[in-house]
Design an enzyme around this catalytic site. Structure first.
Site, PDB file in Angstrom:
ATOM      1  N   ARG A 124       7.007 -14.409   3.898  1.00 24.14           N
ATOM      2  CA  ARG A 124       5.665 -14.569   4.484  1.00 24.14           C
ATOM      3  C   ARG A 124       5.754 -15.310   5.817  1.00 24.14           C
ATOM      4  O   ARG A 124       4.825 -15.272   6.615  1.00 24.14           O
ATOM      5  CB  ARG A 124       4.730 -15.379   3.572  1.00 24.14           C
ATOM      6  CG  ARG A 124       4.439 -14.855   2.183  1.00 24.14           C
ATOM      7  CD  ARG A 124       4.036 -13.424   2.137  1.00 24.14           C
ATOM      8  NE  ARG A 124       5.168 -12.554   1.892  1.00 24.14           N
ATOM      9  CZ  ARG A 124       5.185 -11.254   2.111  1.00 24.14           C
ATOM     10  NH1 ARG A 124       4.132 -10.654   2.587  1.00 24.14           N
ATOM     11  NH2 ARG A 124       6.258 -10.522   1.866  1.00 24.14           N
TER      12      ARG A 124
ATOM     13  N   ASP B 155      -0.062   2.743  -2.501  1.00 21.42           N
ATOM     14  CA  ASP B 155       0.579   1.583  -1.883  1.00 21.42           C
ATOM     15  C   ASP B 155       0.996   0.598  -2.974  1.00 21.42           C
ATOM     16  O   ASP B 155       0.422   0.598  -4.070  1.00 21.42           O
ATOM     17  CB  ASP B 155      -0.434   0.925  -0.931  1.00 21.42           C
ATOM     18  CG  ASP B 155       0.196  -0.135  -0.048  1.00 21.42           C
ATOM     19  OD1 ASP B 155       1.439  -0.174   0.049  1.00 21.42           O
ATOM     20  OD2 ASP B 155      -0.566  -0.919   0.552  1.00 21.42           O
ATOM     21  N   GLU B 156       1.978  -0.259  -2.703  1.00 26.93           N
ATOM     22  CA  GLU B 156       2.437  -1.296  -3.639  1.00 26.93           C
ATOM     23  C   GLU B 156       2.739  -0.697  -5.023  1.00 26.93           C
ATOM     24  O   GLU B 156       2.316  -1.226  -6.047  1.00 26.93           O
ATOM     25  CB  GLU B 156       1.378  -2.405  -3.775  1.00 26.93           C
ATOM     26  CG  GLU B 156       0.942  -3.032  -2.467  1.00 26.93           C
ATOM     27  CD  GLU B 156       1.971  -3.996  -1.882  1.00 26.93           C
ATOM     28  OE1 GLU B 156       3.108  -4.021  -2.373  1.00 26.93           O
ATOM     29  OE2 GLU B 156       1.624  -4.706  -0.928  1.00 26.93           O
TER      30      GLU B 156
ATOM     31  N   GLN C  82       9.664  -6.928  -4.385  1.00 31.70           N
ATOM     32  CA  GLN C  82       8.414  -7.705  -4.357  1.00 31.70           C
ATOM     33  C   GLN C  82       7.554  -7.448  -5.597  1.00 31.70           C
ATOM     34  O   GLN C  82       6.345  -7.655  -5.576  1.00 31.70           O
ATOM     35  CB  GLN C  82       7.618  -7.374  -3.082  1.00 31.70           C
ATOM     36  CG  GLN C  82       8.344  -7.780  -1.809  1.00 31.70           C
ATOM     37  CD  GLN C  82       7.504  -7.552  -0.562  1.00 31.70           C
ATOM     38  OE1 GLN C  82       6.505  -8.219  -0.337  1.00 31.70           O
ATOM     39  NE2 GLN C  82       7.911  -6.591   0.255  1.00 31.70           N
TER      40      GLN C  82
ATOM     41  N   LYS D 133       4.816  -0.949   6.522  1.00 30.71           N
ATOM     42  CA  LYS D 133       4.392   0.100   5.581  1.00 30.71           C
ATOM     43  C   LYS D 133       2.923   0.493   5.782  1.00 30.71           C
ATOM     44  O   LYS D 133       2.572   1.664   5.634  1.00 30.71           O
ATOM     45  CB  LYS D 133       4.634  -0.326   4.135  1.00 30.71           C
ATOM     46  CG  LYS D 133       3.755  -1.444   3.627  1.00 30.71           C
ATOM     47  CD  LYS D 133       4.070  -1.763   2.179  1.00 30.71           C
ATOM     48  CE  LYS D 133       3.243  -2.927   1.672  1.00 30.71           C
ATOM     49  NZ  LYS D 133       1.811  -2.654   1.613  1.00 30.71           N
ATOM     50  N   THR D 134       2.073  -0.474   6.132  1.00 33.31           N
ATOM     51  CA  THR D 134       0.658  -0.142   6.351  1.00 33.31           C
ATOM     52  C   THR D 134       0.522   0.787   7.553  1.00 33.31           C
ATOM     53  O   THR D 134      -0.260   1.739   7.537  1.00 33.31           O
ATOM     54  CB  THR D 134      -0.171  -1.428   6.565  1.00 33.31           C
ATOM     55  OG1 THR D 134       0.033  -2.298   5.445  1.00 33.31           O
ATOM     56  CG2 THR D 134      -1.645  -1.105   6.685  1.00 33.31           C
TER      57      THR D 134
END
Length: 743
Positions: free
Chosen positions: A612, A226-227, A257, A36-37
Site C-alpha cells: 500500500r 475483478d479481485e 492478495q 489492473k483497474t
C-alpha cells in the site's frame, strides 16, 4: 489516431494484450499496483467503442461500491473522449448490487412481495434472537452470534435448510438447523433478505427458473470479475452459471492478495481457473507502478515464502527510494508515541499532508493506544472500520422508519421504532404482541392491529398503539407521494424525533442531531446524483450495501487508521504497520509450520500492507504488549526477518536492544535483523530471592500448559516469574496466584 490506438496508447505490452484479448476465457494475474483497474476499464471501453457488443451486454463485477463507481466513471470518460454515445446503463457493480438488480425484478417468483427489505448484520442478529426466544433456546448457553455465523457459512455454500436436511453427511448440528429453518420462515414473513440472501436467492432463482438463467446468459455476452481471488463459493457458482453459454469470462486477481478466507473467500477459485477453463489464456501483469523499488523488492521477498501461489515476480522501474524502517519499542504506548512523533516530525519537514499518512494494524483493539497518542499531539485522524455512520443509533432509527414505510412487514424495523421517541409503549406490551404474532404467524404490524381490534390491552395502551399505527399509515402514504429529501423531513417532523433530542439538551443529543443533519446531506447528494432513480427504495438498498472503504473520504485532511484487511485496494505515500510480533501478526491462528495455510494468509496480509506504501514504509514491534491485563513477550514477526538485510534500516529505542550486542554500536545504528533468533530474550528484573524458581525450570500452568521459566523479579509474596510457553508466548505471573506446578 484510430480508436484502438487511442485506447491502448499508454498501456504496457501485457496490459495491451489483455485489452485486445476479448473472446474466450482469460485469466489476468495482476500483481499489486500493476494497473489492473486501467486494464479492466480500457478493455470494457474497447469492446464498446469497437462495436463488439452493446454497453449493457457486459457484466463487470468488483468488490466495493467505491471501485465500481471509479471504474464506471473512467469508462464513461474514455468513451466520451472518443465521442462514443452510451444509450444503455452499464452493469458495473459489486456482486451484491448486481444481485439486488436481479431480485428487484424477479424476487416475486420466490413468493416474496415487491419492495423487499435488506437486513444488516445487527438486524439479522435481532431476528435470530427472536427465533431463539420462540424456540426456548438459552442465549447464554448458545450465543446468537454462533448461530448467525453458521447460517451465514451455509448460505455462502449455497445450502438452504432443505439442502442440509437432504444431505446424507450431517453438515449442520440439529439445533442450528432448527434455528436456520425458523429464521428463514420469519425472514420471509418480514419480506426481507439478509446480506447473504442477496446472493443465495439469486442463485436459487437461476437454479429454479432455467429460462430466466438462459435470458441472462444470452444478455451478458462478456463477463469480467475483478479481485477473483476474493470470491467465495456462491459467487463462484453465480459466475460459472452466467458464463457457461458464451465462455467469454475474464477474471482479474492476485492470489498473493487473497486475505479473506475468514469470510468465505476461496483461493482455489483463482488457482484452479485453468481446470475450469482448460482453453484459458493467461496474462501476467508484473510491473508495479505504485511503490518504490525497495518496497516492491521487500514485499516480493516476503511473499515468495508462500507455497499457494502462481509463478510471477513483481518488479518496478521506480527509483530505489528509502530503506524499510524497522523500529523496536518497549511497549505499545511507546510504539504509539513513536508513530505520532514521526508523523509530526515528517510534516514539520514539509513531507506531505495528514491524509498522506496511514497506520495499519492487525486487530481493531490496537487502535485505542494509537488514537490516544495522535490526540496528545493534536494530529487529526479518521478511524475506518469503527462504528460506521449508518450503524449509529439515530441514523438506524431513521432508516427503520423509512424501511417500515415501504415494507410494513419488517418486524425488526417495527420493534426498533415503535417506542422511539418514547410513546409509553412498554417492553411488556411489545412482548405480548410478539408472542401473539408468533402464535398466529403474523407480522408485528398486523398483530398490533388485531390487538387493538380485540382490546387485548387497556384503553391507555390501546390508544398509544393506535396512534403509532396511524403515524406509520400516514408515513406509508407520504412515502409514495413525496420525493426522498422531502419525505425525510416529514419523518423528522411527524415523529418529533429532533424535537425530543432538543429537549434533552445534552452534548450527546447535540451530536445525534448533527448526525441527522449529515444524513440529510447524504440524502440530498444521493437525490442529486440519481435524479429520477433516487427513490426511497433505491436509497435503502444502497445504504444496506455501504462498506467501510466506500465511506472513506480521502479528501479529508487527516491520518488514516485501519486494519490491514480494510487497507486492500488503497494506497498512501507513507505507511506504518504496527504490532509486528509473533502471535499478533502473524496471529496465533497459525503454527510454526511455514507452510501452514493460516500463516500463508497472514503473510499475504503483510504483503498487502507493505504494497500500500508508495514512498516510505515503517514496520514496528514491541518487546511487551498487554493483552487482557497480562503482559505478553512475543518475538518479532517472522515477516520482518524475511526482508533482505540490505533493504532494512533497523532502530531500537531501548537502551540495550535485544540483539544489538551481536552487532555492536549504538542502539540507533542501521543493522541487519535477518538473523534474529526469535527466542534470544533478555533477562528482566531483579534475580535476587528467587531461589524457588530458576531460569530454564519447567513449569505447567492450568490454562497455558507447559513452559520454561526465563526470568524472575521481586521476592516473597511479590515474586513474579515470566514463562516461555511452547507457542512462543511469554506470560508474566505473580507466583502467589499463578497456580504454577513444577514439572
Amino acid at each position: 489516431m484510430d480508436v484502438f490506438e487511442y485506447i491502448t496508447k499508454n498501456l504496457n505490452p501485457p496490459q495491451k494484450d489483455a485489452v485486445e484479448t476479448l473472446n474466450g476465457p482469460l485469466l489476468i494475474l495482476a500483481g499489486a499496483g500493476s494497473g489492473k483497474t486501467r486494464v479492466l476499464t480500457h478493455r470494457m471501453a474497447n469492446m464498446i467503442a469497437m462495436g463488439h457488443c452493446a454497453p449493457d451486454e457486459i457484466l463487470c463485477v468488483t468488490f466495493t461500491n467505491k471501485a465500481a463507481k471509479e471504474m464506471e466513471a473512467r469508462i464513461y470518460k474514455i468513451l466520451a473522449d472518443l465521442g462514443v454515445p452510451i444509450r444503455s446503463q452499464l452493469w458495473v457493480s459489486t456482486f451484491h448490487s448486481f444481485c439486488v438488480r436481479i431480485l428487484r425484478q424477479h424476487l416475486t417468483l420466490l413468493d416474496y412481495k415487491p419492495h423487499f427489505g435488506i437486513y444488516d448484520s445487527s438486524d439479522t442478529l435481532s431476528q435470530i434472537k427472536k427465533v431463539m426466544k420462540a424456540l426456548n433456546i438459552n442465549d447464554k448457553m448458545y450465543p446468537p452470534k454462533n448461530f448467525q455465523g453458521r447460517i451465514g457459512d451455509a448460505k455462502m455454500l449455497a445450502l438452504s435448510p432443505e439442502d442440509l436436511r437432504k444431505n446424507n453427511r450431517p453438515m449442520m448440528d440439529p439445533k442450528t438447523l432448527q434455528v436456520y429453518t425458523m429464521y428463514e420462515e420469519e425472514m420471509k414473513r418480514a419480506n426481507s433478505l439478509d446480506f447473504d440472501d442477496l446472493l443465495l436467492k439469486t442463485y436459487e432463482l437461476f437454479r429454479m427458473y432455467p429460462d430466466l438463467l438462459d435470458q441472462y446468459q444470452d444478455k451478458f455476452k462478456y463477463i469480467m470479475v475483478d479481485e477473483y481471488q476474493d470470491t467465495n463459493h456462491i459467487q463462484y457458482l453465480l459466475v460459472q452459471m452466467l458464463a457457461k453459454k458464451h465462455r467469454n469470462l475474464c477474471v482479474v486477481g492476485d492470489e498473493d492478495q487473497s486475505i479473506y478466507s475468514w469470510r468465505g473467500a476461496d483461493i482455489s477459485n483463482i488457482l484452479d481457473f485453468e481446470k475450469d477453463f482448460p482453453e484459458a489464456k493467461i496474462i501476467k501483469l508484473e510491473e508495479n507502478y505504485r511503490s518504490s523499488s525497495n518496497i516492491v523488492t521487500a514485499a516480493t521477498h516476503v511473499i515468495k515464502n508462500n507455497t499457494q501461489r502462481k509463478d510471477k515476480t513483481l518488479f518496478t522501474s521506480n527509483p530505489d527510494g528509502e530503506l524499510i524502517q524497522v523500529h523496536e519499542e518497549k511497549n505499545e504506548y511507546d510504539e504509539g508515541r513513536f508513530v505520532a512523533k514521526t508523523i509530526q516530525s515528517m510534516l514539520n519537514q514539509g513531507e506531505g499532508s495528514y491524509n498522506d499518512y496511514a497506520i495499519f494494524y492487525r486487530t481493531n483493539a490496537q487502535s485505542r493506544v494509537l488514537e490516544e497518542q495522535l490526540r496528545t499531539l493534536a494530529i487529526p485522524y479518521r478511524l475506518v472500520g469503527g462504528v460506521r455512520f449508518y450503524e449509529r443509533m439515530e441514523v438506524k432509527d431513521m432508516l427503520s422508519y423509512m424501511k417500515l414505510s415501504v415494507n410494513p412487514a419488517d418486524d425488526i424495523a417495527f420493534k426498533r421504532v415503535v417506542n422511539v421517541p418514547t410513546r409509553g409503549i412498554g417492553k411488556t406490551t411489545i412482548e405480548k404482541i410478539e408472542e401473539y404474532a408468533l402464535e398466529n404467524k403474523l407480522s408485528l404490524s398486523i398483530a398490533t392491529q388485531k390487538a387493538i381490534e380485540t382490546r387485548m390491552f387497556n384503553s391507555g395502551t390501546t390508544a398509544k398503539l393506535r396512534r403509532f399505527l396511524d403515524l406509520m399509515e400516514d408515513l406509508q402514504v407520504s412515502a409514495s407521494r413525496f420525493k426522498l429529501p422531502d419525505f425525510y423531513h416529514i419523518i423528522l417532523d411527524r415523529t418529533e424525533y429532533v424535537t425530543t433530542l432538543k429537549k434533552e439538551d445534552t452534548p450527546e443529543a447535540k451530536a445525534r442531531i448533527e448526525n441527522l443533519e449529515e444524513l440529510d446531506n447524504a440524502i440530498a447528494q444521493f437525490s442529486k446524483e440519481r435524479g429520477d432513480e433516487g427513490t426511497l427504495q433505491s436509497f435503502l438498498e444502497e445504504m444496506a450495501l455501504v462498506s467501510d472503504v466506500d465511506s472513506l473520504d480521502q479528501e479529508q485532511n487527516s491520518v488514516t487508521l485501519m486494519t490491514l484487511h480494510i487497507s486492500k485496494g488503497l494506497e498512501f505515500p507513507y505507511v506504518f504497520i504496527v504490532g509486528l510480533e509473533e502471535n499478533l501478526f502473524p496471529s496465533n491462528r497459525g503454527t510454526d509450520d511455514a507452510g501452514n495455510e493460516d500463516v500463508e494468509e497472514e503473510r499475504r496480509l503483510a504483503y498487502v500492507g507493505m504494497t500500500r506504501a508508495r514512498q516510505k514504509l515503517w514496520m514496528s514491534y514491541v518487546r511487551t504488549r498487554r493483552v487482557w491485563g497480562q503482559e505478553h513477550f512475543n518475538p518479532p514477526s517472522r515477516f520482518i526477518k524475511e526482508i533482505p538485510q540490505k533493504l532494512v534500516h533497523f532502530k531500537s529505542a531501548i537502551e540495550t536492544p535485544r540483539f544489538v550486542s551481536r552487532y555492536g554500536g549504538a542502539s540507533t545504528r542501521a543493522t541487519s535483523i535477518s538473523d534474529f533468533e526469535t527466542q534470544d530474550f533478555p533477562d528482566y528484573g531483579d534475580r535476587s530471592d528467587s531461589s524457588s524458581y530458576s531460569k530454564g525450570m519447567r513449569v505447567r500452568h492450568p490454562t497455558f500448559g507447559v513452559g520454561s521459566v526465563f526470568a524472575t523479579e521481586g521476592s516473597g509474596e511479590d515474586l513474579k516469574v515470566s514463562v516461555l510457553f511452547t507457542d512462543n508466548t511469554i506470560k508474566k505471573f505473580i507466583t502467589k496466584y499463578a497456580r504454577l506446578e513444577k514439572v
